[in-house]
Design a protein around this motif. Sequence first.
Motif, mmCIF file in Angstrom:
data_model
loop_
_atom_site.group_PDB
_atom_site.id
_atom_site.type_symbol
_atom_site.label_atom_id
_atom_site.label_comp_id
_atom_site.label_asym_id
_atom_site.label_seq_id
_atom_site.Cartn_x
_atom_site.Cartn_y
_atom_site.Cartn_z
ATOM 1 N N PHE A 151 0.793 -1.228 0.000
ATOM 2 C CA PHE A 151 0.000 0.000 0.000
ATOM 3 C C PHE A 151 0.826 1.280 0.000
ATOM 4 O O PHE A 151 0.305 2.347 -0.271
ATOM 5 N N GLY A 152 2.097 1.182 0.329
ATOM 6 C CA GLY A 152 2.920 2.374 0.527
ATOM 7 C C GLY A 152 3.410 3.028 -0.746
ATOM 8 O O GLY A 152 3.181 2.547 -1.856
ATOM 9 N N PRO A 153 4.099 4.142 -0.587
ATOM 10 C CA PRO A 153 4.601 4.895 -1.739
ATOM 11 C C PRO A 153 5.745 4.160 -2.435
ATOM 12 O O PRO A 153 6.426 3.331 -1.842
ATOM 13 N N ARG A 154 5.912 4.485 -3.701
ATOM 14 C CA ARG A 154 7.009 3.938 -4.499
ATOM 15 C C ARG A 154 7.916 5.085 -4.931
ATOM 16 O O ARG A 154 7.465 6.207 -5.119
ATOM 17 N N GLY A 210 -1.797 -2.195 -4.063
ATOM 18 C CA GLY A 210 -2.928 -2.447 -3.177
ATOM 19 C C GLY A 210 -3.932 -1.314 -3.125
ATOM 20 O O GLY A 210 -5.120 -1.538 -2.905
ATOM 21 N N THR A 211 -3.462 -0.092 -3.335
ATOM 22 C CA THR A 211 -4.375 1.050 -3.247
ATOM 23 C C THR A 211 -5.390 1.062 -4.377
ATOM 24 O O THR A 211 -6.489 1.587 -4.203
ATOM 25 N N SER A 212 -5.064 0.503 -5.519
ATOM 26 C CA SER A 212 -6.031 0.457 -6.614
ATOM 27 C C SER A 212 -6.928 -0.772 -6.533
ATOM 28 O O SER A 212 -8.017 -0.796 -7.091
ATOM 29 N N ILE A 213 -6.490 -1.806 -5.821
ATOM 30 C CA ILE A 213 -7.268 -3.040 -5.696
ATOM 31 C C ILE A 213 -8.219 -2.956 -4.500
ATOM 32 O O ILE A 213 -9.382 -3.312 -4.608
ATOM 33 N N TYR A 214 -7.707 -2.493 -3.364
ATOM 34 C CA TYR A 214 -8.477 -2.432 -2.124
ATOM 35 C C TYR A 214 -8.750 -0.971 -1.803
ATOM 36 O O TYR A 214 -7.939 -0.303 -1.194
ATOM 37 N N LYS A 215 -9.900 -0.474 -2.234
ATOM 38 C CA LYS A 215 -10.172 0.957 -2.167
ATOM 39 C C LYS A 215 -10.743 1.413 -0.832
ATOM 40 O O LYS A 215 -10.530 2.526 -0.413
ATOM 41 N N THR A 216 -11.465 0.577 -0.127
ATOM 42 C CA THR A 216 -12.076 0.997 1.139
ATOM 43 C C THR A 216 -11.249 0.494 2.325
ATOM 44 O O THR A 216 -10.479 -0.464 2.210
ATOM 45 N N GLU A 247 -9.479 -6.374 5.555
ATOM 46 C CA GLU A 247 -9.643 -7.787 5.223
ATOM 47 C C GLU A 247 -8.371 -8.347 4.583
ATOM 48 O O GLU A 247 -7.926 -9.450 4.905
ATOM 49 N N PHE A 248 -7.760 -7.566 3.678
ATOM 50 C CA PHE A 248 -6.500 -7.986 3.074
ATOM 51 C C PHE A 248 -5.432 -8.189 4.142
ATOM 52 O O PHE A 248 -4.704 -9.182 4.123
ATOM 53 N N LEU A 249 -5.330 -7.252 5.077
ATOM 54 C CA LEU A 249 -4.308 -7.353 6.120
ATOM 55 C C LEU A 249 -4.528 -8.571 7.012
ATOM 56 O O LEU A 249 -3.568 -9.226 7.416
ATOM 57 N N MET A 250 -5.775 -8.899 7.303
ATOM 58 C CA MET A 250 -6.055 -10.091 8.110
ATOM 59 C C MET A 250 -5.672 -11.359 7.329
ATOM 60 O O MET A 250 -5.110 -12.293 7.904
ATOM 61 N N ASP A 251 -5.949 -11.368 6.022
ATOM 62 C CA ASP A 251 -5.542 -12.507 5.182
ATOM 63 C C ASP A 251 -4.019 -12.602 5.100
ATOM 64 O O ASP A 251 -3.453 -13.692 5.148
ATOM 65 N N LEU A 252 -3.359 -11.457 4.971
ATOM 66 C CA LEU A 252 -1.897 -11.420 4.926
ATOM 67 C C LEU A 252 -1.315 -11.967 6.222
ATOM 68 O O LEU A 252 -0.407 -12.804 6.205
ATOM 69 N N LYS A 253 -1.854 -11.540 7.333
ATOM 70 C CA LYS A 253 -1.379 -12.002 8.639
ATOM 71 C C LYS A 253 -1.552 -13.510 8.774
ATOM 72 O O LYS A 253 -0.634 -14.217 9.208
#
Length: 65
Positions: free
Chosen positions: A10-13, A24-30, A36-42
């Motif tokens: 999600f961070g800057p490039r 991630g910012t274009s895929i997970y907008k809310t 939810e993504f972060l919980m899946d990642l964890k």
Amino acid sequence: KVMYGAVYHFGPRWGIGTTARGPGTSIYKTAEQQNEFLMDLKAWIERENPNLDQISMRLNSGGKL
């Protein structure tokens, strides 16, 4: 590792030819989608214990966690 994955996704490039933010910012907008993504990642990190290169590769491939 979860923090690394979150910042990577999600961070800057920086650099020539890069986007302003991670994919991630274009895929997970809310906030709910991002959480939810972060919980899946964890859960994936706890289950598989990948190294940082494996995390980067998985996030770059767009593969499901």
